[in-house]
Structures are given as structure tokens and as C-alpha cells.
Design a protein around this motif. Structure first.
Motif, PDB file in Angstrom:
ATOM      1  N   ASP A  53       0.953  -1.097   0.572  1.00 55.12           N
ATOM      2  CA  ASP A  53       0.177  -0.062  -0.350  1.00 55.12           C
ATOM      3  C   ASP A  53       1.023   1.488  -0.229  1.00 55.12           C
ATOM      4  N   LYS A  60      -2.789   8.121  -4.618  1.00 56.77           N
ATOM      5  CA  LYS A  60      -3.006   9.016  -3.540  1.00 56.77           C
ATOM      6  C   LYS A  60      -1.382  10.265  -3.607  1.00 56.77           C
ATOM      7  N   ASP A 177      -4.326  11.714   4.853  1.00 62.41           N
ATOM      8  CA  ASP A 177      -4.827  10.603   3.766  1.00 62.41           C
ATOM      9  C   ASP A 177      -6.081  10.051   4.076  1.00 62.41           C
ATOM     10  N   ASN A 179      -8.886   7.934   3.567  1.00 62.02           N
ATOM     11  CA  ASN A 179      -8.566   6.216   3.325  1.00 62.02           C
ATOM     12  C   ASN A 179      -7.252   6.049   4.769  1.00 62.02           C
ATOM     13  N   ASN A 180      -6.384   6.325   4.830  1.00 62.85           N
ATOM     14  CA  ASN A 180      -5.746   6.023   6.033  1.00 62.85           C
ATOM     15  C   ASN A 180      -5.998   6.334   6.993  1.00 62.85           C
ATOM     16  N   ARG A 183      -8.372   4.756  10.520  1.00 61.30           N
ATOM     17  CA  ARG A 183      -8.026   2.862  10.480  1.00 61.30           C
ATOM     18  C   ARG A 183      -6.434   2.078  11.288  1.00 61.30           C
TER      19      ARG A 183
END
Length: 257
Positions: A53, A60, A177, A179-180, A183
Motif C-alpha cells: 500500500d 494518492k 489521506d 483512506n488511512n 484505520r
């Protein structure tokens, strides 16, 4: 390097203005303003066998590379700022395009032998670099127990190695980000970059991506580290020129010219 620059502590310090002025001065002194330079996005061939990733591989982040004579200079950027350019260094400076100026600055600094390792590594080098960085930290602090590591910017290879070496309970990370953020990734919880001050305050050593030079947040991080008396190390190629300008500590074990 005898280049007069404003102090980072100056409340009116402007990173982009400073880089632009230093680049102009360097090129004037070395008759480089009218020299041709090429800038374009490049793909970095990274090994995804163990780390899958990387932001560079998931759309990204992107890498702009300036090609100048026999030197190159990198600058991380976003999709919105991707561009190709062929022209003179003077035209780059007059464009006021921060990412192009930064890539050019790194290439010129390398050309003049004022910095090195301006070309991003490839293959499994990020993983090997992360391992070298963990060894450096163990040697510097003469321990690996209870050493609190703060990592600014999501770099999976570095995070994975720091968790392996120092334990997930001793590693923190912030990122921009969405999306990070929020998490669990590589065994740790990714916090929003709004938590940077908390991270710096509660870490023994801070590892920060050199791409903070591209978005300008590097100044805030340097000041936070000084405020709390913490060691901060910037890694990567984007920060290559700036790290020689002030200087700050930089780690880049596998970058090349």
C-alpha cells in the motif's frame, strides 16, 4: 554553503518564497537561469511482495522529476499539480509552480554538488532503508525498549519496520489521506494530521516524510520539535535540497543521483 536565508523562527517565514529566491540566486551565480530543464511525472518501480500500500502506487501521491544536465531532482505532488514542462529554469521560477520549483531546486542543488540522493529508490529499497533507519535509531539511543516513535505521513515500509523493531505500542502515525485516517494499518491506528502536535509531544523521536517540504508543513514540524525538545528526522528525496539549506537531519539510505 554561504547562502543567506531567513530564519525559520521568523513569523513571516515563507518556505516557497525562500526556495524560489535561493534557486534564483544559485542559478544567477552559476549562469544557469537560461539553461534547459525537463520536468515530468515518473513511475517508481516498487516491490509490492511484502508492502502493498505505498501511496505512490495507489494514486494518492505522485512524483515529479526534474531532469537537468546529468542530475535529477524529485518532488512529491498531488494529482491536481501533475504537469510536464520543457523550458528554461527562469521559466520554472517565473511560473510560481511550487512543485516544479522544488523539483528544479533539488536537481540544481545536486548538479552543483550541494546535496545528494535526489532520485527516489526502487524495488525493495524502501524496506531496506526502513531497516537501516531502525538500526540507526537503536544505535543513536542505545536501546530499543520503550523508545516512542512518531511517524508523520503514512509510509508503510517504515511503519511496518518500526512496529517490528520497537513494538506497535510504541509507534504513532498521522496522515492526511482520508483512506488511512481512523484505520488500523500495519498494527497501528492512523491519526489525522491535526494530531501532529500530540504526536511530537509524546514521541522520543519523530520521523517525518520529506514531502512535507512540498506542502509547506515542514516548518510547523520543525518548530513543534523544537518546542518540545524532540529529535526530528526527515526522510526521502523531496527534502534533499532543503535539508542542506538550513540544515535539518535527513535520512535516505538508498536514494541515488
Amino acid at each position: 554553503m554561504k547562502i543567506e536565508t531567513p530564519q525559520i523562527k521568523d513569523e513571516n517565514f515563507d518556505l516557497q518564497k525562500t526556495l524560489k529566491e535561493v534557486l534564483s540566486k544559485l542559478c544567477e551565480e552559476n549562469n544557469l537561469l537560461n539553461e534547459e530543464i525537463e520536468i515530468k511525472p515518473i513511475n517508481v518501480n516498487l516491490d509490492t511482495k511484502n508492502v502493498k500500500d505505498y501511496p505512490l502506487l495507489n494514486g494518492k501521491e505522485f512524483l515529479l522529476r526534474a531532469f537537468f544536465k546529468n542530475s535529477v531532482g524529485d518532488a512529491f505532488t498531488t494529482l491536481e499539480n501533475l504537469a510536464e514542462f520543457n523550458g528554461t529554469i527562469l521559466e520554472v521560477i517565473e511560473s510560481d509552480d511550487n512543485q516544479k520549483i522544488l523539483a528544479t531546486f533539488n536537481a540544481v542543488m545536486e548538479h552543483l554538488k550541494k546535496t545528494d540522493r535526489t532520485k527516489h529508490c526502487e524495488g525493495s529499497d524502501p524496506e531496506k532503508c526502513a531497516e537501516e533507519l531502525s538500526k540507526y535509531l537503536i544505535k543513536t539511543y542505545d536501546c530499543k525498549d520503550n523508545l516512542k516513535i512518531g511517524i508523520i505521513g503514512y509510509h508503510p515500509a517504515i511503519i511496518k519496520q518500526m512496529v517490528k523493531t520497537f513494538g506497535a505500542e510504541n509507534v504513532m502515525n498521522t496522515d492526511l489521506d482520508v483512506n488511512n485516517i481512523g484505520r488500523m494499518k500495519n498494527e497501528i491506528f492512523v491519526m489525522h494530521a491535526d494530531m501532529n502536535e500530540y504526536l511530537v509531544k509524546n514521541s522520543d523521536v519523530v520521523l517525518a516524510t520529506g514531502s512535507t517540504t512540498a506542502n509547506g508543513t515542514i516548518i510547523e514540524l520543525i518548530n513543534l520539535a523544537e518546542k518540545y525538545g524532540k529529535k526530528i528526522i526527515f526522510y526521502g528525496t523531496t527534502v534533499a535540497g532543503f535539508a542542506k539549506l538550513y540544515p535539518i537531519e535527513r535520512f535516505c539510505a538508498y536514494g541515488s543521483e
